[in-house]
Design a protein around this motif. Structure first.
Motif, PDB file in Angstrom:
ATOM      1  N   ILE A 222      51.521  31.672  39.277  1.00  0.00           N
ATOM      2  CA  ILE A 222      52.238  32.505  40.827  1.00  0.00           C
ATOM      3  C   ILE A 222      52.507  33.945  40.447  1.00  0.00           C
ATOM      4  O   ILE A 222      51.863  34.714  41.692  1.00  0.00           O
ATOM      5  CB  ILE A 222      53.327  31.493  41.135  1.00  0.00           C
ATOM      6  CG1 ILE A 222      53.000  30.373  41.388  1.00  0.00           C
ATOM      7  CG2 ILE A 222      53.958  32.306  42.398  1.00  0.00           C
ATOM      8  CD1 ILE A 222      54.216  29.464  41.725  1.00  0.00           C
ATOM      9  N   SER A 223      52.912  34.472  39.499  1.00  0.00           N
ATOM     10  CA  SER A 223      53.182  35.828  39.266  1.00  0.00           C
ATOM     11  C   SER A 223      51.797  36.460  39.367  1.00  0.00           C
ATOM     12  O   SER A 223      51.866  37.685  40.073  1.00  0.00           O
ATOM     13  CB  SER A 223      53.767  36.104  38.020  1.00  0.00           C
ATOM     14  OG  SER A 223      55.007  35.541  38.236  1.00  0.00           O
ATOM     15  N   HIS A 224      51.028  36.020  38.815  1.00  0.00           N
ATOM     16  CA  HIS A 224      49.432  36.648  38.413  1.00  0.00           C
ATOM     17  C   HIS A 224      48.971  36.732  40.001  1.00  0.00           C
ATOM     18  O   HIS A 224      48.209  37.718  40.409  1.00  0.00           O
ATOM     19  CB  HIS A 224      48.532  35.748  37.762  1.00  0.00           C
ATOM     20  CG  HIS A 224      47.297  36.380  37.469  1.00  0.00           C
ATOM     21  ND1 HIS A 224      46.803  37.318  36.963  1.00  0.00           N
ATOM     22  CD2 HIS A 224      46.160  35.503  37.823  1.00  0.00           C
ATOM     23  CE1 HIS A 224      45.643  37.374  36.872  1.00  0.00           C
ATOM     24  NE2 HIS A 224      44.955  36.613  37.710  1.00  0.00           N
ATOM     25  N   ILE A 225      48.717  35.720  40.749  1.00  0.00           N
ATOM     26  CA  ILE A 225      48.197  35.730  42.058  1.00  0.00           C
ATOM     27  C   ILE A 225      48.954  36.386  42.985  1.00  0.00           C
ATOM     28  O   ILE A 225      48.400  37.266  43.878  1.00  0.00           O
ATOM     29  CB  ILE A 225      47.924  34.254  42.721  1.00  0.00           C
ATOM     30  CG1 ILE A 225      49.135  33.572  42.957  1.00  0.00           C
ATOM     31  CG2 ILE A 225      47.055  33.377  41.809  1.00  0.00           C
ATOM     32  CD1 ILE A 225      49.137  32.397  43.770  1.00  0.00           C
ATOM     33  N   PHE A 226      49.952  36.767  42.857  1.00  0.00           N
ATOM     34  CA  PHE A 226      50.993  37.611  43.887  1.00  0.00           C
ATOM     35  C   PHE A 226      50.559  38.924  43.599  1.00  0.00           C
ATOM     36  O   PHE A 226      50.345  39.788  44.303  1.00  0.00           O
ATOM     37  CB  PHE A 226      52.456  37.213  43.956  1.00  0.00           C
ATOM     38  CG  PHE A 226      52.986  36.540  44.781  1.00  0.00           C
ATOM     39  CD1 PHE A 226      53.438  36.916  46.102  1.00  0.00           C
ATOM     40  CD2 PHE A 226      52.527  35.156  44.768  1.00  0.00           C
ATOM     41  CE1 PHE A 226      53.848  35.911  47.134  1.00  0.00           C
ATOM     42  CE2 PHE A 226      53.117  34.176  45.778  1.00  0.00           C
ATOM     43  CZ  PHE A 226      53.732  34.709  47.061  1.00  0.00           C
ATOM     44  N   LYS A 227      50.534  39.371  41.983  1.00  0.00           N
ATOM     45  CA  LYS A 227      50.379  40.756  41.835  1.00  0.00           C
ATOM     46  C   LYS A 227      48.624  40.949  42.272  1.00  0.00           C
ATOM     47  O   LYS A 227      48.602  42.030  42.762  1.00  0.00           O
ATOM     48  CB  LYS A 227      50.322  41.001  40.287  1.00  0.00           C
ATOM     49  CG  LYS A 227      51.749  41.081  39.964  1.00  0.00           C
ATOM     50  CD  LYS A 227      52.422  42.608  40.231  1.00  0.00           C
ATOM     51  CE  LYS A 227      53.602  42.730  39.542  1.00  0.00           C
ATOM     52  NZ  LYS A 227      54.125  44.282  39.851  1.00  0.00           N
ATOM     53  N   ASP A 228      47.821  40.111  42.031  1.00  0.00           N
ATOM     54  CA  ASP A 228      46.502  40.538  42.494  1.00  0.00           C
ATOM     55  C   ASP A 228      46.337  40.430  43.911  1.00  0.00           C
ATOM     56  O   ASP A 228      45.316  41.486  44.374  1.00  0.00           O
ATOM     57  CB  ASP A 228      45.593  39.101  41.786  1.00  0.00           C
ATOM     58  CG  ASP A 228      45.378  39.476  40.289  1.00  0.00           C
ATOM     59  OD1 ASP A 228      45.845  40.194  39.808  1.00  0.00           O
ATOM     60  OD2 ASP A 228      44.832  38.457  39.607  1.00  0.00           O
ATOM     61  N   ASN A 229      46.936  39.575  44.639  1.00  0.00           N
ATOM     62  CA  ASN A 229      46.465  39.381  45.956  1.00  0.00           C
ATOM     63  C   ASN A 229      47.419  40.331  46.925  1.00  0.00           C
ATOM     64  O   ASN A 229      47.116  40.728  48.323  1.00  0.00           O
ATOM     65  CB  ASN A 229      46.660  38.192  46.664  1.00  0.00           C
ATOM     66  CG  ASN A 229      45.554  37.233  46.484  1.00  0.00           C
ATOM     67  OD1 ASN A 229      44.338  37.106  46.719  1.00  0.00           O
ATOM     68  ND2 ASN A 229      45.777  36.593  44.956  1.00  0.00           N
ATOM     69  N   LEU A 230      48.876  40.694  46.527  1.00  0.00           N
ATOM     70  CA  LEU A 230      49.555  41.463  47.484  1.00  0.00           C
ATOM     71  C   LEU A 230      50.219  42.707  46.651  1.00  0.00           C
ATOM     72  O   LEU A 230      50.595  43.653  47.455  1.00  0.00           O
ATOM     73  CB  LEU A 230      50.926  40.691  47.722  1.00  0.00           C
ATOM     74  CG  LEU A 230      50.674  39.392  48.495  1.00  0.00           C
ATOM     75  CD1 LEU A 230      51.938  38.549  48.749  1.00  0.00           C
ATOM     76  CD2 LEU A 230      49.834  39.488  49.839  1.00  0.00           C
ATOM     77  N   GLY A 231      49.861  42.857  45.238  1.00  0.00           N
ATOM     78  CA  GLY A 231      50.122  43.814  44.748  1.00  0.00           C
ATOM     79  C   GLY A 231      51.802  44.111  44.547  1.00  0.00           C
ATOM     80  O   GLY A 231      52.002  45.308  44.077  1.00  0.00           O
ATOM     81  N   ILE A 232      52.524  43.203  44.602  1.00  0.00           N
ATOM     82  CA  ILE A 232      53.600  42.986  44.269  1.00  0.00           C
ATOM     83  C   ILE A 232      54.189  41.811  43.744  1.00  0.00           C
ATOM     84  O   ILE A 232      53.380  40.964  43.832  1.00  0.00           O
ATOM     85  CB  ILE A 232      54.758  43.470  45.853  1.00  0.00           C
ATOM     86  CG1 ILE A 232      54.480  42.193  46.481  1.00  0.00           C
ATOM     87  CG2 ILE A 232      54.312  44.624  46.157  1.00  0.00           C
ATOM     88  CD1 ILE A 232      55.286  42.384  47.828  1.00  0.00           C
ATOM     89  N   SER A 233      55.422  41.587  43.257  1.00  0.00           N
ATOM     90  CA  SER A 233      55.730  40.557  42.607  1.00  0.00           C
ATOM     91  C   SER A 233      56.297  39.432  43.552  1.00  0.00           C
ATOM     92  O   SER A 233      56.323  39.874  44.511  1.00  0.00           O
ATOM     93  CB  SER A 233      57.014  40.663  41.571  1.00  0.00           C
ATOM     94  OG  SER A 233      57.934  41.011  42.037  1.00  0.00           O
TER      95      SER A 233
END
Length: 293
Positions: A222-233
């Motif tokens: 989840i942390s990975h996809i939020f960083k990849d898709n939204l640029g934030i944690s």
């Protein structure tokens, strides 16, 4: 066949362990105070999807504390049993038995049908975990099978076998993608589903651990996809959405301290700092601006 179940509800456990059909049997179980089930094995294939309860399960030489979304593939002649069951909790699961003759018949038309069971047999990997989307899709397929299984509709057997093929192919894909490290759910799709969940539960505590448990997904993923898709944690995303909700509530005239508490900020000082960092002004200054308009 199982007893008639017109409302598609779970049934109580049937204690026999040998298949009575030349094709398949399906069971949707829910029990309380079930008691001990002895280690056993049988000549048919078994697919087991865990839905609810506190259970430690044994298959072969493996043990697993089950979580909702776990499924177990049990090839013929594999010893298995629930090792411990917390009898104060409802124990709910779906079990599908497939006769060897039916599996051989399906495989004769397409060898890929038995991929998952063959992989499990060869590697002795009996336990698998589904993410949120996989779990809901597979459970939906099993419920479709259960409803048909308990119906009296024309071509019932053929329709059930079609459902079983769909279920086996879905499981095969899950195992193949896990084995080959292929993402089964597009990251953007899962990210959007989690965002919808956050929006719908914005006043609740929304920790990374809680969201990971709810969606049956690793918190690191989840942390990975939020960083990849939204640029934030995820944490930053939750704070931003909570602050947005607080700003709307403040604009309606709700007391500022009550708003902060309502949306899960443990103390006013932390809320004040977060609000000012996000919007450049304090909550009280924002209230004044709204009142002047």
């Amino acid at each position: 066949m199982a007893s008639k179940n017109l409302y598609n509800e779970p049934i109580s456990f049937i204690w026999r362990q040998q298949i009575n059909s030349a094709d398949f049997e399906a069971f949707y179980y829910k029990d309380i105070n079930l008691g001990n089930i002895e280690p056993h094995k049988h000549s048919h294939y078994e697919l087991y999807l865990f839905l609810e309860g506190k259970v430690k399960y044994a298959a072969g030489d493996q043990r697993c504390n089950l979580k909702p979304g776990d499924f177990i593939l049990i090839p013929p002649d594999t010893v298995h049993f629930p090792e411990t069951i917390n009898e104060s909790c409802p124990y709910r699961r779906f079990v599908l038995w497939i006769h060897k003759d039916l599996m051989n018949s399906l495989t004769s038309h397409s060898e890929s049908i038995s991929f998952g069971m063959d992989f499990t047999t060869s590697n002795k990997q009996y336990f698998y975990h589904l993410d949120y989307i996989q779990f809901n899709e597979l459970f939906g397929n099993l419920l479709d099978l259960w409803r048909e299984y308990n119906s009296e509709r024309v071509f019932k057997k053929e329709t059930c076998i079609t459902h079983i093929m769909t279920i086996l192919l879905k499981i095969n894909r899950i195992i193949y993608e896990e084995k080959n490290d292929v993402a089964s759910v597009p990251q953007k799709q899962l990210c959007n589903i989690i965002l919808d969940y956050i929006n719908s539960n914005i006043a609740s505590p929304l920790t990374l651990d809680k969201i990971a448990d709810h969606f049956y997904v690793s918190k690191y993923y989840i942390s990975h996809i939020f960083k990849d898709n939204l640029g934030i944690s995820l944490h930053q995303c939750v704070i931003k959405k909570k602050l947005h909700a607080c700003r709307g509530a403040i604009a309606t005239g709700e007391p500022i301290t009550s708003v902060a508490e309502k949306f899960g900020f443990p103390d006013y000082t932390g809320f004040y700092r977060a609000f000012k960092k996000e919007y450049g002004i304090s909550p009280m200054e924002y209230r004044r601006q709204v009142l002047l308009k």
